[in-house]
Design an enzyme around this catalytic site. Structure first.
Site, PDB file in Angstrom:
ATOM      1  N   GLU A  45       0.563  -1.187   0.507  1.00 45.57           N
ATOM      2  CA  GLU A  45       0.031   0.416   0.293  1.00 45.57           C
ATOM      3  C   GLU A  45       0.620   1.141   0.038  1.00 45.57           C
ATOM      4  O   GLU A  45       2.144   0.872   0.242  1.00 45.57           O
ATOM      5  CB  GLU A  45      -1.388   0.011   1.654  1.00 45.57           C
ATOM      6  N   ASN A 192     -12.657  -1.271  -0.872  1.00 42.98           N
ATOM      7  CA  ASN A 192     -11.306  -1.665   0.485  1.00 42.98           C
ATOM      8  C   ASN A 192     -12.431  -1.423   1.952  1.00 42.98           C
ATOM      9  O   ASN A 192     -12.360  -0.831   1.614  1.00 42.98           O
ATOM     10  CB  ASN A 192     -10.047  -1.488   0.125  1.00 42.98           C
ATOM     11  N   GLU A 193     -12.361  -2.284   1.891  1.00 42.87           N
ATOM     12  CA  GLU A 193     -13.115  -2.097   3.579  1.00 42.87           C
ATOM     13  C   GLU A 193     -14.099  -0.855   4.044  1.00 42.87           C
ATOM     14  O   GLU A 193     -13.999  -0.406   4.346  1.00 42.87           O
ATOM     15  CB  GLU A 193     -11.716  -1.762   4.987  1.00 42.87           C
ATOM     16  N   TYR A 260      -6.590  -9.187  11.610  1.00 38.47           N
ATOM     17  CA  TYR A 260      -5.494  -9.155  12.107  1.00 38.47           C
ATOM     18  C   TYR A 260      -5.166  -9.591  13.335  1.00 38.47           C
ATOM     19  O   TYR A 260      -6.302  -9.851  14.153  1.00 38.47           O
ATOM     20  CB  TYR A 260      -5.198  -7.335  11.553  1.00 38.47           C
ATOM     21  N   GLU A 317      -5.822  -8.926   3.725  1.00 36.74           N
ATOM     22  CA  GLU A 317      -5.516  -8.135   4.833  1.00 36.74           C
ATOM     23  C   GLU A 317      -5.160  -9.453   5.825  1.00 36.74           C
ATOM     24  O   GLU A 317      -6.166  -9.692   6.489  1.00 36.74           O
ATOM     25  CB  GLU A 317      -5.945  -7.230   5.078  1.00 36.74           C
ATOM     26  N   GLN A 366       2.429  -5.905   5.349  1.00 33.84           N
ATOM     27  CA  GLN A 366       2.261  -6.368   3.939  1.00 33.84           C
ATOM     28  C   GLN A 366       4.212  -6.234   3.635  1.00 33.84           C
ATOM     29  O   GLN A 366       5.268  -6.524   4.731  1.00 33.84           O
ATOM     30  CB  GLN A 366       2.121  -3.988   4.082  1.00 33.84           C
TER      31      GLN A 366
HETATM   32  O1  AHR Z   1      -2.879  -2.916   6.476  1.00 33.80           O
HETATM   33  C1  AHR Z   1      -3.278  -1.803   6.904  1.00 33.80           C
HETATM   34  C2  AHR Z   1      -4.853  -1.386   6.534  1.00 33.80           C
HETATM   35  O2  AHR Z   1      -5.405  -1.835   7.826  1.00 33.80           O
HETATM   36  C3  AHR Z   1      -5.680  -0.896   5.343  1.00 33.80           C
HETATM   37  O3  AHR Z   1      -4.947   0.375   4.823  1.00 33.80           O
HETATM   38  C4  AHR Z   1      -6.500  -0.948   6.315  1.00 33.80           C
HETATM   39  O4  AHR Z   1      -7.625  -1.949   4.808  1.00 33.80           O
HETATM   40  C5  AHR Z   1      -6.829  -2.180   6.948  1.00 33.80           C
HETATM   41  O5  AHR Z   1      -7.416  -1.857   7.989  1.00 33.80           O
END
Ligand code: AHR
Length: 513
Positions: A45, A192-193, A260, A317, A366
């Protein structure tokens, strides 16, 4: 005296027993299911030092580069066979206007990267540069289009610019910018999201928008799109249910999921990347293992609407998200990477392999200098993180046939809490070689494994291991090779069974031939 002897003998025995966790594994022959190579995808990103400093260097940089793309980073990523790269975000994608990132660089408009540190983005790295990077990596591009603040027309024209091989307004501009032939991008994210930074939408509203944007993101001759809908955050099962029901299996190639691992489970104070005790390690691994439950439940919902499993669940992600390294910009999400992160990577990839009937693509967040990065850079220096080494070990699973495994894991206990200490996945490649990836999360106890392979015949076993003295061990710019892969000699053949002594806190990949 005798009493004392009995006591010390029994203490010794309980110590030995505690040291010797045992289990029996059973591995079945391959069926039709394949572990898609795209499970081993990455994500880059416009965030912090991922693109700028990570992939892309200054015009007059002394760091070896080709057209400003760092060659050391490219070589390292080629070694782990990166299958696809997601770009330009993340949250950045829904504020990105692609036409600002084409044409002569000195004429490209600048913008504010409002999501990530409020820094000025000069748009020097745009569509052509990203696709050049993918070509250098020999990987497939995965582009996330802007639904949050972009128009349907804008997205439609981007696809025309990328994929149409004829005469049209967009192809004329592409040719003027030096690209005669289309790139034929296939993986196409529609936002995205969208439940958060991508527009704070409800799933009902997003589903309708998806149908509209996806309609005009056209399939051009020889370049059919794999349209990917923006999916759920973690355990938001209603999002998946609504998208499956309202969009329908026939209108999307994939539906995403973001999850995450937070060490503390708390977004305000996530925990350090390098300083943690066993209690925090235990909690982190517990949070990491939630991926199993989350993927299982989303898959079950998808099964209701799509029993033939046509739509892929794409975990685009994932990874550990800690507090940033002290003294770094909080908006840049720069964190170190320890042996703990390697155990997270090994565990998560095992989960994905074992769900490869539905999980057919995933992207670690990432690639460089951001979150659970595989590479860290500092000026001309580059460090390969423990997580990088897991991707290196696991690349043998890419596009191999999935092998079903059954076993009951020993427990990793801490006080009155416990989690499974062992996770495993296995596959068989096109040459017939069987690969088994094993992770022992327990930092104190090894595991003795007896593996029955039934109809799978083999003669030799070899292996590699990733471990280190401390869970907090990292590869740094002063000690780049502290956590590294070594030869593993704890596996042997016994009849057709495989016996393994799996050390504590380790990732092992075995090859049976
Ligand atoms: O990976 C960091 C961020 O986490 C991304 O931009 C977003 O999609 C997520 O919240």
């Amino acid at each position: 005296m005798i009493k004392k002897l009995v006591l010390s003998l029994s203490l010794l025995c309980s110590g030995l027993l505690a040291d010797a966790q045992t289990t029996v594994l059973n591995i079945k022959p391959a069926g039709e299911q394949t572990v898609s190579k795209h499970i081993y995808g990455h994500f880059s990103e416009h965030l912090g030092r991922c693109i700028y400093d990570g992939f892309w260097v200054d015009e007059n940089s002394a760091i070896p580069n080709k057209g400003r793309i760092r060659l050391d980073v490219v070589e390292a990523l080629k070694k782990i066979k990166v299958p696809n790269l997601r770009w330009p975000g993340g949250c950045f994608a829904d504020e990105y206007h692609w036409r600002d990132g084409i044409g002569p660089r000195n004429q490209r408009p600048k913008m504010i990267n409002t999501n990530w540190g409020g820094v000025t983005e000069d748009n020097s790295f745009g569509t052509h540069e990203f696709l050049e990077l993918c070509q250098m990596l020999n990987c497939e591009p995965y582009i996330a289009g802007n639904v949050g603040s972009g128009t349907v027309e804008e997205m439609a024209k981007w696809v025309e610019y990328l994929n149409f091989d004829g005469t049209s307004p967009m192809t004329a501009i592409r040719k003027q910018n030096g690209m005669e032939k289309p790139w034929k991008v296939s993986f196409w994210g529609v936002g995205n999201e969208s439940w958060g930074c991508g527009g704070n939408m409800t799933p009902e509203y997003y589903s309708d928008l998806y149908r509209r944007y996806a309609t005009y993101a056209r399939d051009y001759a020889g370049a059919p799109l794999k349209r990917i809908a923006s999916g759920a955050n973690a355990d938001d099962y209603r999002w998946t249910e609504t998208c499956m029901k309202n969009i329908g299996a026939g209108r999307m190639w994939g539906l995403t999921l973001h999850y995450y691992t937070l060490p503390t489970g708390n977004w305000k104070s996530k925990g350090s990347a390098t300083q943690f005790d066993e209690e925090q390690y235990f909690n982190t691994m517990k949070n990491c293992l939630r991926m199993e439950e989350i993927v299982t439940k989303h898959s079950a919902i998808m099964d209701k609407y799509d029993p033939k499993k046509k739509v892929a669940l794409i975990v685009d992600e994932w990874g550990i998200w800690t507090d940033v390294e002290p003294g770094t910009n909080p908006g840049f999400l720069y964190q170190q990477n320890s042996l703990r992160d390697a155990l997270i990577a090994g565990t998560t990839l095992n989960i994905f392999n074992n769900h490869s009937d539905r999980v057919r693509m995933a992207n670690l967040a990432q690639t460089v200098n951001v979150l659970q990065a595989v590479i860290l850079t500092e000026k001309d220096k580059m460090v390969l993180t423990p997580t990088y080494h897991v991707f290196d070990l696991y690349k043998v699973h890419m596009d191999a046939k999935y092998l079903p495994i059954s076993f009951s894991s020993p427990d990793y206990t801490l006080g009155d809490k416990k989690i499974p200490s062992l996770n495993v996945s296995a596959s068989q490649d096109s040459t017939g070689a069987v690969h088994i990836s094993l992770v022992n999360l327990d930092p104190k106890h090894k595991i003795s494994l007896d593996t029955e392979l039934g109809e799978l015949k083999w003669k030799t076993v070899s292996g590699q291991i990733l471990t280190s003295a401390k869970l907090t061990d990292v590869n740094s710019f002063t000690e780049a090779n502290k956590v590294h892969i070594t030869k593993f000699s704890g596996a042997k053949k016994s009849g057709n069974n495989l016996k393994v002594e799996l050390p504590a806190q380790s990732v092992v990949v075995l090859e049976l031939k």
